[in-house]
Scaffold this motif. Structure first.
Motif, PDB file in Angstrom:
ATOM      1  N   VAL A  57      55.142   6.314  53.807  1.00 48.98           N
ATOM      2  CA  VAL A  57      55.286   6.496  55.201  1.00 48.98           C
ATOM      3  C   VAL A  57      55.904   7.209  55.692  1.00 48.98           C
ATOM      4  N   GLU A  64      55.352  10.321  54.879  1.00 52.21           N
ATOM      5  CA  GLU A  64      53.952  11.359  54.685  1.00 52.21           C
ATOM      6  C   GLU A  64      52.824  11.458  55.172  1.00 52.21           C
ATOM      7  N   VAL A  65      52.639  10.006  55.198  1.00 51.78           N
ATOM      8  CA  VAL A  65      51.600   9.627  56.634  1.00 51.78           C
ATOM      9  C   VAL A  65      51.854   9.989  57.827  1.00 51.78           C
ATOM     10  N   ASN A  66      51.568  10.754  59.093  1.00 49.02           N
ATOM     11  CA  ASN A  66      52.145  10.734  60.372  1.00 49.02           C
ATOM     12  C   ASN A  66      51.024   9.811  60.949  1.00 49.02           C
TER      13      ASN A  66
END
Lengths: 423, 423
Positions: A362, A364-366
């Motif tokens: 949640v 790091e994945v933008n």
């Protein structure tokens, strides 16, 4: 009725003028206009159906696919639904006039940040005539004037609908120029609209990647780009693999033609052998074609599912249909790196029972929407409880993800003084 | 130290990569880096002063005005103030990671909207070297990487400052590529930066109208335009005319070179005879030149103030100096119409004791900041209590008026499910 006969600048000028009238309306006045529009659509459904029949006949002559023709088709039921949608917009809360914050500054001045309409919207869309009604209703509700430019396939349907919208506006005592339509089919008009920054405050493209790119390249007006989703699900080493099959099936096939449908499945190597055959078998029942990397190919070599070795650019494709890429990864880092490299930052999901992994994914994945143990298909204004959806933004300024009514507003700062001067 | 030797795309790629590191930092880590940067500036102030001395010497050779040279000049006191400003940014609340809203959807999924950094910022600015430090500190605090492009007049000063920023970043264990500078003075690099949409998420121009227009015209990246203020004060028929003179004086002369300074005074005909001679006399003490319409000329004909008949385009000028336009109007409608026609929607004010007039002015004048009985000079991040000011936006998307730290963030939607699929 006031359709385009005049130059685009005159359209813009009229829209700007109408926007000032709209900005001063009460919620009740705007809702009354929405009801008048719904009434006009219901009372004149035949006009719309006749215009649409001509569009459909033309479309058949031009050899449009059955699937596209069905998207363009209006029926008595669909027209009734349009009127119903307009009435529904009248029930939504009006964001205009609400105060975002309010405080007294140390010098005693009262400072308020108040939501106001943006002004004039330019909306460029393809195909479906219901967008004409949706956008007009949402613009009116938020006190914005709008200039519409729809696809040529439904020009007659769109003009018939705009005529009824303008009839409703007139009934409610509002300027018909609050909703205008660029009738001239010349594509040069789109480029002109994109540079009408003296009058238009925001451009919303609703269509394919080409349209979004055109707007980004050519517009001197702020544009909300989006709608393109290369979406991922990553199945972690620690995951409920039974539920995973259901979630992957849902994300891929529940409505494969839309932007939040699954494109690429990433699977941790420790889960791949147990998971992939079940995924392949389930998706095979829906006729999904799998584009597989070397490791997943090896695991699935005995599967009866249609397998194709993944080409180098297959992981950069938004499939919009019954196709899915599969890649086995060594760990979550590799999955996140793959998403950073290939995602359009629309919707990506992790399936895991490990809380730390979920938190890291949640963080790091933008992407506009990041899910844990859920299908990517939820990225949608009504699913998110916004009541309406103007568009889905994948850019980062102003609005991100599903855009509700608030995304059609801006704010002004109001300073209430008592003779205040700056020291 | 990692300044530009590589192509712009490599700069962009490095910034994107750094932005991922920055996004995952805690507030404490970011504040530690800010302190390391402040330390580096304090310990190496001489480097900055030497570089600046060369810039100033060059500027004198090139014949820059004394006023401009003073803006470019760094002194030991000014360098100390730069370090102080960086430490001040560390004390501001960090907007990143805060949740804008959070709720449980009817299907049981938890939906959170969380503030996150935007990613990579591109900032193009003119002249003053303190912008280098300000923007770097605000970007770092919000977890954004930044690519800077400053004016050629202070190239050496800017490079010296960026070297110290990168030294501080390295001390704190962060990638030096979090703050990069386009060293190549070729103007073509600006146009290239504006099209670097693969890596850059937001462009902020800080400079004159020409720079803003260039960005608007050429950028494929969302731009925040602003900073241009043609600002008005309207004195109503019912107004405290003694206070009015003080407010007008403050708005015009307290700092005439900035965007929120007063440009045009509009006066109701019923107040003009009593007000204008006093305004002219007060402003004459500051040497303000008045560009007057026919009616105000008539009223002021016995004044000793410097009067010039207003030229047709005088009401479309941002004076940025000791000049002011004056126009007498018949009523508030005419004042509002004049503002609609000539304002840049930056800051406009009404002076009135009539509450209805105040409310109507606040509703109908759609500027970033609208005041009642106050000077236009308050439109400023620190005056508004934002703690910092990135820029002043006069566009309507994303941020409007003074932009604080929040304007350097976007949000992501986070959906926490338990095997949720869409019906």
């Amino acid at each position: 009725m006031q359709l385009v006969d005049s130059s685009l600048a005159e359209l813009g000028k009229a829209a700007k003028s109408a926007s000032r009238t709209l900005a001063a309306l009460t919620t009740e006045q705007k809702n009354a206009a929405l009801h008048a529009i719904a009434d006009a659509i219901e009372a004149n459904a035949d006009d719309v159906l006749k215009a649409n029949a001509l569009d459909i006949a033309d479309g058949k002559t031009r050899g449009l696919s059955d699937a596209l023709l069905d998207r363009l088709l209006l029926t008595p039921t669909r027209v009734a639904a349009l009127a119903h949608d307009v009435r529904n917009v009248s029930t939504l809360p009006d964001p205009v006039g609400t105060d975002i914050d309010q405080r007294t500054l140390p010098n005693g001045m009262e400072l308020i940040r108040r939501r106001v309409p943006i002004g004039v919207l330019g909306v460029i869309y393809e195909a479906r005539p219901n967008v004409t009604i949706d956008i007009a209703a949402l613009s009116l509700k938020t006190g914005n004037a709008v200039i519409l430019r729809g696809g040529s396939e439904t020009l007659r349907s769109n003009l018939a609908l705009v005529a009824l919208i303008q009839q409703g506006l007139a009934t409610a005592g509002l300027p018909a120029t609050a909703v205008q339509y660029i009738e001239n089919p010349d594509r040069a008009l789109v480029a002109e609209l994109l540079r009408l920054d003296d009058y238009v405050d925001m451009i919303i493209p609703r269509g394919g990647a080409g349209l979004h790119r055109l707007c980004k390249e050519q517009s001197t007006i702020p544009v909300i780009t989006g709608g393109i989703g290369i979406c991922h699900i990553y199945v972690d080493a620690e995951a409920d693999l039974t539920r995973a099959v259901d979630i992957i099936e849902n994300a891929k096939v529940q409505r494969p033609s839309v932007c939040n449908a699954l494109d690429t499945l990433l699977v941790h190597k420790a889960a791949a052998v147990a998971l992939l055959p079940n995924v392949a078998a389930r998706l095979a029942t829906h006729g999904v074609e799998l584009h597989v990397d070397g490791r997943s190919h090896e695991i699935l070599r005995d599967s009866t599912a249609p397998l194709i070795p993944a080409a180098p650019d297959d992981f950069d494709k938004e499939w919009l249909g019954l196709t899915m890429g599969i890649k086995v990864v060594d760990n979550m880092e590799e999955a996140i790196a793959h998403i950073h490299a290939h995602s359009t930052e629309h919707s990506d999901s992790i399936l895991t029972t490990n809380t730390h992994h979920a938190e890291r994914f949640v963080r790091e994945v933008n992407s506009a929407a990041v899910y844990v143990n859920a299908s990517t298909r939820f990225t949608d204004g009504s699913q998110f409880g916004l009541g309406a959806e103007v568009a889905v933004s994948t850019q980062k300024l102003h609005a991100r993800g599903p855009m509700g009514l608030e995304a059609l507003t801006t704010y002004k700062w109001i300073g209430l003084g008592a003779g205040h001067v700056r020291e």
